[in-house]
Enzyme design. Sequence first.
Site, PDB file in Angstrom:
ATOM      1  N   HIS B  58       1.301 -36.833  85.178  1.00 37.65           N
ATOM      2  CA  HIS B  58       0.316 -36.489  84.139  1.00 37.65           C
ATOM      3  C   HIS B  58      -0.180 -35.057  84.348  1.00 37.65           C
ATOM      4  O   HIS B  58      -1.220 -34.829  84.958  1.00 37.65           O
ATOM      5  CB  HIS B  58      -0.843 -37.485  84.189  1.00 37.65           C
ATOM      6  N   HIS B  60      -0.700 -31.163  82.387  1.00 38.41           N
ATOM      7  CA  HIS B  60      -0.659 -30.349  81.167  1.00 38.41           C
ATOM      8  C   HIS B  60      -0.258 -28.928  81.549  1.00 38.41           C
ATOM      9  O   HIS B  60      -0.998 -28.244  82.247  1.00 38.41           O
ATOM     10  CB  HIS B  60      -2.027 -30.343  80.475  1.00 38.41           C
ATOM     11  N   LEU B  61       0.908 -28.515  81.074  1.00 36.39           N
ATOM     12  CA  LEU B  61       1.368 -27.155  81.387  1.00 36.39           C
ATOM     13  C   LEU B  61       1.091 -26.182  80.241  1.00 36.39           C
ATOM     14  O   LEU B  61       1.283 -24.986  80.382  1.00 36.39           O
ATOM     15  CB  LEU B  61       2.861 -27.158  81.734  1.00 36.39           C
ATOM     16  N   ASN B  92       1.139 -32.748  74.489  1.00 36.14           N
ATOM     17  CA  ASN B  92       0.183 -32.178  73.519  1.00 36.14           C
ATOM     18  C   ASN B  92       0.176 -30.650  73.550  1.00 36.14           C
ATOM     19  O   ASN B  92      -0.851 -30.020  73.761  1.00 36.14           O
ATOM     20  CB  ASN B  92      -1.225 -32.742  73.737  1.00 36.14           C
ATOM     21  N   ASP B 152      -1.012 -38.522  74.861  1.00 40.66           N
ATOM     22  CA  ASP B 152      -2.186 -38.210  75.681  1.00 40.66           C
ATOM     23  C   ASP B 152      -3.074 -37.132  75.067  1.00 40.66           C
ATOM     24  O   ASP B 152      -2.599 -36.115  74.576  1.00 40.66           O
ATOM     25  CB  ASP B 152      -1.771 -37.763  77.077  1.00 40.66           C
ATOM     26  N   HIS B 179      -3.202 -43.225  76.454  1.00 42.91           N
ATOM     27  CA  HIS B 179      -4.548 -42.663  76.608  1.00 42.91           C
ATOM     28  C   HIS B 179      -5.478 -43.652  75.912  1.00 42.91           C
ATOM     29  O   HIS B 179      -5.579 -43.656  74.693  1.00 42.91           O
ATOM     30  CB  HIS B 179      -4.584 -41.281  75.958  1.00 42.91           C
ATOM     31  N   ASN B 278     -12.039 -35.962  79.850  1.00 41.39           N
ATOM     32  CA  ASN B 278     -11.796 -37.147  79.036  1.00 41.39           C
ATOM     33  C   ASN B 278     -10.671 -37.981  79.661  1.00 41.39           C
ATOM     34  O   ASN B 278      -9.566 -37.476  79.801  1.00 41.39           O
ATOM     35  CB  ASN B 278     -11.385 -36.722  77.617  1.00 41.39           C
ATOM     36  N   ASP B 305      -3.840 -35.266  85.865  1.00 42.93           N
ATOM     37  CA  ASP B 305      -4.386 -34.834  84.576  1.00 42.93           C
ATOM     38  C   ASP B 305      -4.813 -33.363  84.629  1.00 42.93           C
ATOM     39  O   ASP B 305      -5.812 -32.971  84.009  1.00 42.93           O
ATOM     40  CB  ASP B 305      -5.544 -35.720  84.116  1.00 42.93           C
ATOM     41  N   HIS B 309      -7.996 -24.864  81.004  1.00 44.31           N
ATOM     42  CA  HIS B 309      -8.654 -24.274  79.837  1.00 44.31           C
ATOM     43  C   HIS B 309      -9.175 -22.901  80.239  1.00 44.31           C
ATOM     44  O   HIS B 309      -9.699 -22.738  81.336  1.00 44.31           O
ATOM     45  CB  HIS B 309      -9.837 -25.133  79.369  1.00 44.31           C
TER      46      HIS B 309
END
Lengths: 319, 435
Positions: B58, B60-61, B92, B152, B179, B278, B305, B309
Amino acid sequence: MRHLLSAKDLSRDDAILILDTAAQMAATQEREVRKLPTLRGKTVVNLFFEDSTRTRISFEAAAKRLSADVINFSAKGSSVSKGESLKDTALTLQAMGADAVVVRHWASGAASRLATSGWMHGSVLNAGDGTHQHPTQALLDAFTMRKHLVTDPLGNDLAGLTVAIVGDVLHSRVARSNVQLLHTLGATVVLVAPPTLVPIGIDPWPCDVVHTLDQALDAYDIDALMMLRVQRERMTGGGAAFFPSPEEYSRIYGLDGARMRRLPDHAIIMHPGPMNRGLEISAEAADSPRSVIVEQVANGVAVRMAALYLLLAGEEGAA
Amino acid sequence: MSRPIVIENASLYGDTTATILVEDGVITAVGATVDAPDDAVVVDATGLIALPGLVDIHTHLREPGREDAETIETGSRSAAIGGFTAVHAMANTTPVADTAGVVEQVWSRGKEIGLVDVYPVGAVTVGLDGTQLSEMGAMAHSKARVRIFSDDGKCVHDPVIMRRALEYAKTFDGVISQHAQDPRLTEGSQMHEGEVSAELGLAGWPAVAEESIIARDVLLAGHVGSRLNVCHLSTAGSVEIVRWAKSRGVDVTAEVMPHHLLLTDESVRGYNARFKVNPPLRTQADVDAVRAGLADGTIDVVATDHAPHPDEDKDCEWAAAAMGMIGLETAVGIVQKTMVDTGALTWRDVARVMSEAPARIGRVEDEHGRPIAVGEPAHLTLIDPADPWTVDPSASASRSNNSPFGGIELPGRAVATFLRGVPTHLSPRFEGAFA
């Protein structure tokens, strides 16, 4: 005191000092020349991210009567609507040399962010942040209660009084601020709301909760009854469904003449404004001699003068 | 041909001390004494724990689309520093990874960078909008060989779409990684709904919004006989539901995130959006329950996760801030702090929850999460469990620094990572040996 962010931050002594100072300020407002030189040369910025003419002019009047320079900054934008960010706004105000920023914002915590993020050095006075806090409202409410219900107000708290607050507690910064401040000042607080408008997690709050106004009138000797504003459209539309209809709300939670007459004779009726006449309060109750709603507005100026004075002049030791 | 590497006196899984010889990307000897070639690079691993390379299901790249937050390159580097040799990159992105073209792009970019094996996750529905199944088959049969499908960031909330996705993924042994968040119960939600949200005046994200979806999904998975993975499980009730489902024989696995093992909603009190995530940070009772669930095997996997950002999306009002935290570099240290040093897990268990089980869920168990044994691919992580360090988010290799752990001291960390025998991360103490 460097900032005024939350009623929770105020000790009993802090709160009484503000109320006593407000009493002095109120006395000066009886004079022919109402303007005091106390904050001459200080700059107070009213930074409003949310429309509230009433609160803004109250702060504006308070600052001007203390001879401060006042700048009104209406920032409709936000990082959400792609306007200027809170941070850039704060940096701008810092560059302009604001000594105090009175901030009203739709986001809970915005005042705290301004005060603690290192973006600016001036004092921050929270004039309402989202559904979190509105400490000067609680102070002006306490001031009003003390004046009417405590025999010898100066130097004293609200011990022994019972205050009922009726309405949308879930979304109310007024309720949150009042529960904390009134508790600090020794009053008993009863919240009256449908379960849909009571926050989950309310258990540690120092107050009682009942679910109908009649129940509260039966069970408590209420000294002050505070009606909260209901956002009519927000409550029933858009699938929010906090209560079935304005009519049903009015039947169970509205203050009409009959319910008013069940209060003890000395009890006062309060509302932070603006009122929805006919929804949470009837005209008969709002305009009755027990209503102190208009006086709350006048007391708001005195309390805000006291808060600005204690934040900006306090450190120089003038009392 | 790279030089052979001899990793001397490592503690395998924290159990037995042995020396490992790596030649041409493969483990060629493991034992008390190993006959190492003269030209071998010697790594003194005395006091270090050797684990199979860590696998994150899990991550996010952000590439393609949000290269200002992270790229496959910076995310891969951050993963290697954290001890990972494989990551599953969430779908996503912009465009969404809902076609063979996008997943192949991510996969080939990961390969080109070569710091970790990047396995793309495919979207369950087109554009993550929950209405039309994406071409899962095309993604499964592409070069990226997608096996995990997830929307997700959004919940596949329509029960019929979820049922079809679960059924359809069986065609290629895929898993739906859900999710779990009921969208109606969480409109505008800002933090866990409870005593802290009541006081702070932030809209609540109730535990039931997660638990009700998990309950529905385990029933659906049981009904159609499919594999379900529960993303970032965060509440005590969710642990109970998954435990019940497993006892009934449902083929369900579950993830927990390091931040849910350590932090609670009390962190939100200062309105610092670094703590906005989240599902949200929950209560101490939830933290205790997810730790217990991880210890007893109800929860299968620790996943990160990792959600980068940029500053401007965090340095603002709480309600305006983005949800998510970076976490690749701190994951193993937090697992040590919360689970190993408390006696809840052994290092062998850590190998299970951070390497073997995630590799199996992602169906990459032929390559990752392998035993440390002769003939196996040399994906290895060396952990120094006695190397206390204070987290400094700005020092992260990630392009973003939105870690909630700044200033927290962690007891240990990955000090070397090898992907097919090639060092992808070396702490300064080893750099000399490979110079």
